[in-house]
Write a protein that holds these residues in place. Structure first.
Motif, PDB file in Angstrom:
ATOM      1  N   ALA A 226      -5.388  -2.835  -1.808  1.00 21.33           N
ATOM      2  CA  ALA A 226      -6.287  -3.194  -0.775  1.00 21.33           C
ATOM      3  C   ALA A 226      -7.437  -1.722  -0.762  1.00 21.33           C
ATOM      4  O   ALA A 226      -8.522  -2.229  -0.680  1.00 21.33           O
ATOM      5  CB  ALA A 226      -5.362  -3.376   0.336  1.00 21.33           C
ATOM      6  N   PHE A 227      -6.508  -0.730  -0.779  1.00 15.23           N
ATOM      7  CA  PHE A 227      -7.208   0.408  -0.828  1.00 15.23           C
ATOM      8  C   PHE A 227      -8.181   0.557  -2.038  1.00 15.23           C
ATOM      9  O   PHE A 227      -9.354   1.066  -1.738  1.00 15.23           O
ATOM     10  CB  PHE A 227      -6.248   1.679  -0.856  1.00 15.23           C
ATOM     11  N   SER A 228      -7.643   0.105  -2.995  1.00 14.29           N
ATOM     12  CA  SER A 228      -8.542   0.109  -4.406  1.00 14.29           C
ATOM     13  C   SER A 228      -9.880  -0.620  -4.094  1.00 14.29           C
ATOM     14  O   SER A 228     -11.007  -0.308  -4.553  1.00 14.29           O
ATOM     15  CB  SER A 228      -7.603  -0.140  -5.560  1.00 14.29           C
ATOM     16  N   TRP A 229      -9.539  -1.828  -3.741  1.00 13.95           N
ATOM     17  CA  TRP A 229     -10.608  -2.785  -3.418  1.00 13.95           C
ATOM     18  C   TRP A 229     -11.674  -2.005  -2.646  1.00 13.95           C
ATOM     19  O   TRP A 229     -13.055  -2.110  -2.752  1.00 13.95           O
ATOM     20  CB  TRP A 229     -10.137  -4.046  -2.700  1.00 13.95           C
ATOM     21  N   LEU A 230     -11.279  -1.354  -1.467  1.00  9.95           N
ATOM     22  CA  LEU A 230     -12.054  -0.715  -0.391  1.00  9.95           C
ATOM     23  C   LEU A 230     -12.976   0.144  -1.261  1.00  9.95           C
ATOM     24  O   LEU A 230     -13.955   0.315  -0.614  1.00  9.95           O
ATOM     25  CB  LEU A 230     -10.971  -0.211   0.532  1.00  9.95           C
ATOM     26  N   VAL A 231     -12.411   0.944  -1.940  1.00  4.13           N
ATOM     27  CA  VAL A 231     -12.909   2.200  -2.649  1.00  4.13           C
ATOM     28  C   VAL A 231     -14.039   1.727  -3.561  1.00  4.13           C
ATOM     29  O   VAL A 231     -15.388   2.263  -3.463  1.00  4.13           O
ATOM     30  CB  VAL A 231     -11.982   2.911  -3.333  1.00  4.13           C
ATOM     31  N   LYS A 232     -14.072   0.681  -4.021  1.00  2.58           N
ATOM     32  CA  LYS A 232     -15.081   0.013  -4.726  1.00  2.58           C
ATOM     33  C   LYS A 232     -16.181  -0.836  -4.106  1.00  2.58           C
ATOM     34  O   LYS A 232     -17.150  -0.970  -4.675  1.00  2.58           O
ATOM     35  CB  LYS A 232     -14.158  -0.908  -6.068  1.00  2.58           C
ATOM     36  N   ASN A 233     -15.748  -1.347  -2.997  1.00  2.00           N
ATOM     37  CA  ASN A 233     -16.570  -2.165  -2.391  1.00  2.00           C
ATOM     38  C   ASN A 233     -16.960  -2.052  -0.938  1.00  2.00           C
ATOM     39  O   ASN A 233     -18.034  -2.729  -0.210  1.00  2.00           O
ATOM     40  CB  ASN A 233     -15.706  -3.631  -2.333  1.00  2.00           C
ATOM     41  N   CYS A 234     -16.426  -1.114  -0.223  1.00  2.00           N
ATOM     42  CA  CYS A 234     -16.633  -0.975   1.357  1.00  2.00           C
ATOM     43  C   CYS A 234     -17.871   0.603   1.367  1.00  2.00           C
ATOM     44  O   CYS A 234     -17.531   1.208   0.415  1.00  2.00           O
ATOM     45  CB  CYS A 234     -15.476  -0.138   1.691  1.00  2.00           C
ATOM     46  N   PRO A 235     -18.971   0.404   1.983  1.00  2.00           N
ATOM     47  CA  PRO A 235     -19.751   1.499   2.043  1.00  2.00           C
ATOM     48  C   PRO A 235     -19.436   2.627   2.666  1.00  2.00           C
ATOM     49  O   PRO A 235     -20.142   3.657   2.701  1.00  2.00           O
ATOM     50  CB  PRO A 235     -21.086   0.445   2.702  1.00  2.00           C
ATOM     51  N   VAL A 236     -18.090   2.805   3.178  1.00  2.00           N
ATOM     52  CA  VAL A 236     -17.814   3.737   3.918  1.00  2.00           C
ATOM     53  C   VAL A 236     -17.371   4.923   2.878  1.00  2.00           C
ATOM     54  O   VAL A 236     -16.705   4.615   1.944  1.00  2.00           O
ATOM     55  CB  VAL A 236     -16.484   3.529   4.642  1.00  2.00           C
ATOM     56  N   GLU A 237     -17.939   6.093   2.995  1.00  2.00           N
ATOM     57  CA  GLU A 237     -17.685   7.276   2.155  1.00  2.00           C
ATOM     58  C   GLU A 237     -16.503   8.073   2.658  1.00  2.00           C
ATOM     59  O   GLU A 237     -15.983   7.906   4.001  1.00  2.00           O
ATOM     60  CB  GLU A 237     -18.961   8.089   2.094  1.00  2.00           C
ATOM     61  N   LYS A 238     -15.978   8.855   1.765  1.00  2.00           N
ATOM     62  CA  LYS A 238     -14.761   9.777   1.914  1.00  2.00           C
ATOM     63  C   LYS A 238     -13.627   9.062   2.874  1.00  2.00           C
ATOM     64  O   LYS A 238     -12.976   9.683   3.713  1.00  2.00           O
ATOM     65  CB  LYS A 238     -15.209  10.985   2.819  1.00  2.00           C
ATOM     66  N   ALA A 239     -13.248   7.872   2.362  1.00  2.00           N
ATOM     67  CA  ALA A 239     -11.953   7.299   3.086  1.00  2.00           C
ATOM     68  C   ALA A 239     -10.970   7.811   2.076  1.00  2.00           C
ATOM     69  O   ALA A 239     -10.968   7.722   0.948  1.00  2.00           O
ATOM     70  CB  ALA A 239     -12.080   5.837   2.859  1.00  2.00           C
ATOM     71  N   VAL A 240      -9.819   8.021   2.932  1.00  2.00           N
ATOM     72  CA  VAL A 240      -8.521   8.526   2.048  1.00  2.00           C
ATOM     73  C   VAL A 240      -7.447   7.598   2.693  1.00  2.00           C
ATOM     74  O   VAL A 240      -7.361   6.994   3.823  1.00  2.00           O
ATOM     75  CB  VAL A 240      -8.191  10.009   2.380  1.00  2.00           C
ATOM     76  N   LEU A 241      -6.358   7.570   1.908  1.00  2.81           N
ATOM     77  CA  LEU A 241      -5.277   6.779   2.492  1.00  2.81           C
ATOM     78  C   LEU A 241      -3.987   7.962   2.622  1.00  2.81           C
ATOM     79  O   LEU A 241      -3.664   8.525   1.632  1.00  2.81           O
ATOM     80  CB  LEU A 241      -4.625   5.877   1.368  1.00  2.81           C
ATOM     81  N   LEU A 242      -3.521   7.946   3.774  1.00  2.80           N
ATOM     82  CA  LEU A 242      -2.693   9.145   4.185  1.00  2.80           C
ATOM     83  C   LEU A 242      -1.185   8.407   4.162  1.00  2.80           C
ATOM     84  O   LEU A 242      -1.086   7.525   5.089  1.00  2.80           O
ATOM     85  CB  LEU A 242      -2.753   9.816   5.397  1.00  2.80           C
ATOM     86  N   ALA A 243      -0.369   8.568   3.259  1.00  2.27           N
ATOM     87  CA  ALA A 243       0.759   7.933   3.232  1.00  2.27           C
ATOM     88  C   ALA A 243       2.233   8.914   3.767  1.00  2.27           C
ATOM     89  O   ALA A 243       2.312   9.776   3.095  1.00  2.27           O
ATOM     90  CB  ALA A 243       1.346   7.354   1.680  1.00  2.27           C
ATOM     91  N   VAL A 244       2.385   8.376   5.031  1.00  2.00           N
ATOM     92  CA  VAL A 244       3.487   9.244   5.609  1.00  2.00           C
ATOM     93  C   VAL A 244       5.058   8.823   5.439  1.00  2.00           C
ATOM     94  O   VAL A 244       5.075   7.542   5.892  1.00  2.00           O
ATOM     95  CB  VAL A 244       3.098   9.470   7.031  1.00  2.00           C
ATOM     96  N   GLY A 245       5.748   9.530   5.007  1.00  2.00           N
ATOM     97  CA  GLY A 245       7.266   9.104   4.619  1.00  2.00           C
ATOM     98  C   GLY A 245       7.803   9.862   3.934  1.00  2.00           C
ATOM     99  O   GLY A 245       7.196  10.488   2.743  1.00  2.00           O
ATOM    100  N   ARG A 246       9.381   9.635   3.777  1.00  3.63           N
ATOM    101  CA  ARG A 246      10.212  10.188   2.930  1.00  3.63           C
ATOM    102  C   ARG A 246       9.852   9.993   1.257  1.00  3.63           C
ATOM    103  O   ARG A 246       9.528   8.847   0.989  1.00  3.63           O
ATOM    104  CB  ARG A 246      11.517  10.109   2.938  1.00  3.63           C
ATOM    105  N   LYS A 247       9.685  10.942   0.496  1.00  4.17           N
ATOM    106  CA  LYS A 247       9.314  10.627  -1.043  1.00  4.17           C
ATOM    107  C   LYS A 247      10.703  10.114  -1.729  1.00  4.17           C
ATOM    108  O   LYS A 247      11.794  10.936  -1.630  1.00  4.17           O
ATOM    109  CB  LYS A 247       8.982  11.806  -1.665  1.00  4.17           C
ATOM    110  N   ASN A 248      10.681   8.803  -2.070  1.00  8.96           N
ATOM    111  CA  ASN A 248      11.801   8.327  -2.707  1.00  8.96           C
ATOM    112  C   ASN A 248      11.431   7.714  -4.079  1.00  8.96           C
ATOM    113  O   ASN A 248      10.321   7.859  -4.527  1.00  8.96           O
ATOM    114  CB  ASN A 248      12.329   7.268  -1.880  1.00  8.96           C
ATOM    115  N   GLN A 249      12.126   7.010  -4.764  1.00 13.06           N
ATOM    116  CA  GLN A 249      11.815   6.383  -5.922  1.00 13.06           C
ATOM    117  C   GLN A 249      10.563   5.170  -5.822  1.00 13.06           C
ATOM    118  O   GLN A 249       9.769   5.288  -6.838  1.00 13.06           O
ATOM    119  CB  GLN A 249      13.106   5.692  -6.673  1.00 13.06           C
ATOM    120  N   TYR A 250      10.651   4.855  -4.795  1.00 10.06           N
ATOM    121  CA  TYR A 250       9.490   3.872  -4.715  1.00 10.06           C
ATOM    122  C   TYR A 250       8.344   4.565  -4.518  1.00 10.06           C
ATOM    123  O   TYR A 250       7.248   4.005  -4.924  1.00 10.06           O
ATOM    124  CB  TYR A 250       9.764   2.790  -3.564  1.00 10.06           C
TER     125      TYR A 250
END
Length: 408
Positions: free
Chosen positions: A248-272
């Motif tokens: 969904a974020f990949s689609w947003l980066v390519k198609n949304c007019p909003v500039e400087k959008a970032v995805l902040l992923a908060v959680g323990r770093k695991n295999q997934y």
């Protein structure tokens, strides 16, 4: 009144959703004047024993066994039965309230508790009373019947043909079963388990915007100054929609007019999380994704307050995602999944949007709509805060809980 909580996981060793809810309620109940105790488990033998944690007397019992035994141990854990029985005799509680006990403490503990003459309650945080794992249904599905064949396919060689039979026998020792959402209540009812709804709550008073310098420090620390922040948090997994939010974020980066959008992923770093990192490179969005790793509760709150929109893209029957009400308590709009209990929490078009995360374009458009309209985002945020205060405050949920404890 002496009240004893049973939960497989409990802070500070574990910060899973059910453990945090048990902790929050235990603390809130203790503040009303009741004497509160906790029995939990640990896989670290050095942590076994009695301790005080934020005013609560906690008994940590060592439990570690091969995973293939889980669906047997969850019914009756021979390694803990006598330890739990001894603690019950020592405390003599008036109420025993179990949360998640399907890994170590086991459902047999309900029988042990009832035999002491106390009232016994159980909060169902998920579908494990009747199911062997997470469940996936089409969006909008109303038929939640779980067959033995479905469980056999999920469990494979770990299938225990007597598991559900004995769990339901043990549930007869409870005075009341709480379901954390209406969706879960309906799921359980269709599978032969009666319950009443008691939502999770957050301490609204704790959700006050940090001082400007703390917000600035957080932005500097994670390099998000001047960015539009989409917050995704919790346990990274396929069920929680890790792949879907990246698409969904990949689609947003390519198609949304909003500039400087970032995805902040908060959680323990695991295999997934590692798999997610690989996918970000394939989608060419790795320079716009930030994995923070595990954050303490105060820093997590800062993450909510710096965000512009929060997302819960679970693709399974997620009964009640605590992340939703935390975001609303912080006054942030939410784009939430159509699966499970989220549509009960997030009001579509008022506190955010409900969307199908399996349709990454639809989910991306909803995020884009909020990022593109500051006025709408503020209105959604204010509505969310008001809704959290009215329906999901820890104080109100605790009052309901104590009234249940005192039923004659």
């Amino acid at each position: 009144m002496k009240i004893l909580y049973l939960t497989d996981e409990f802070p500070p060793e574990n910060f899973g959703g059910a453990g945090i809810v048990a902790y929050d309620f235990a603390k809130a109940v203790a503040k009303t004047g009741h004497k509160v105790f906790v029995i939990t488990t640990t896989r670290n033998r050095s942590l076994e024993g009695e301790s005080l944690f934020e005013g609560l007397k906690v008994f940590r019992l060592y439990s570690n066994y091969p995973i293939f035994l889980r669906h047997y141990i969850s019914v009756y854990n021979p390694f803990l039965v006598f330890k739990i029985k001894k603690i019950l005799k020592e405390i003599e509680p008036g109420v025993v309230h179990a949360h998640n006990i399907h890994s170590d403490i086991s459902y047999h503990s309900l029988k042990l508790a009832k035999k002491t003459g106390c009232k016994v309650f159980l909060t169902a945080h998920d579908t494990m009373l009747v199911s062997y794992d997470k469940n996936y249904f089409p969006c909008g599905e109303k038929n939640f019947r779980i067959t033995a064949w479905r469980n056999i396919k999920i469990a494979g060689k770990r299938y225990n043909p007597f598991r559900n039979f004995f769990i339901k026998k043990y549930l007869n020792y409870t005075d009341k079963i709480f379901a954390i959402s209406q969706a879960l209540k309906e799921f359980l009812a269709q599978n032969g388990v009666d319950s009443v709804v008691l939502h999770n709550g957050v301490n609204i008073e704790d959700w006050v915007k940090p001082a400007p310098e703390k917000i600035m420090d957080f932005r500097k620390k994670y390099g998000v100054e001047g960015k539009k922040i989409i917050l995704f948090g919790g346990r990274f997994s396929g069920a929680k929609g890790g792949r879907q939010i990246l698409q969904a974020f990949s689609w947003l980066v390519k198609n949304c007019p909003v500039e400087k959008a970032v995805l902040l992923a908060v959680g323990r770093k695991n295999q997934y999380a590692e798999k997610m990192a690989v996918l970000t490179k394939k989608l060419a969005i790795d320079d716009k994704i930030l994995f923070t790793g595990w954050l303490g509760r105060e820093e997590i709150k800062a993450a909510f307050f710096v965000s512009d929109v929060c997302v819960t893209p679970s693709v399974y029957f997620d009964p009640f995602n605590l992340f939703n009400i935390e975001a609303m308590a912080a006054g942030k709009p939410v784009v939430g999944t159509c699966f499970g209990g989220t549509p009960e929490i997030v009001v579509d078009g008022q506190t955010g949007y409900i969307a199908n995360p399996l349709n990454h374009e639809e989910f991306g458009k909803k995020i884009c709509d909020i990022l593109s309209d500051k006025n709408k985002a503020e209105i959604f945020g204010k509505n969310g805060r008001k809704r959290a205060e009215e329906f999901f405050s820890l104080q109100k949920q605790t009052e309901k809980l104590i009234s249940r404890y005192q039923i004659k």
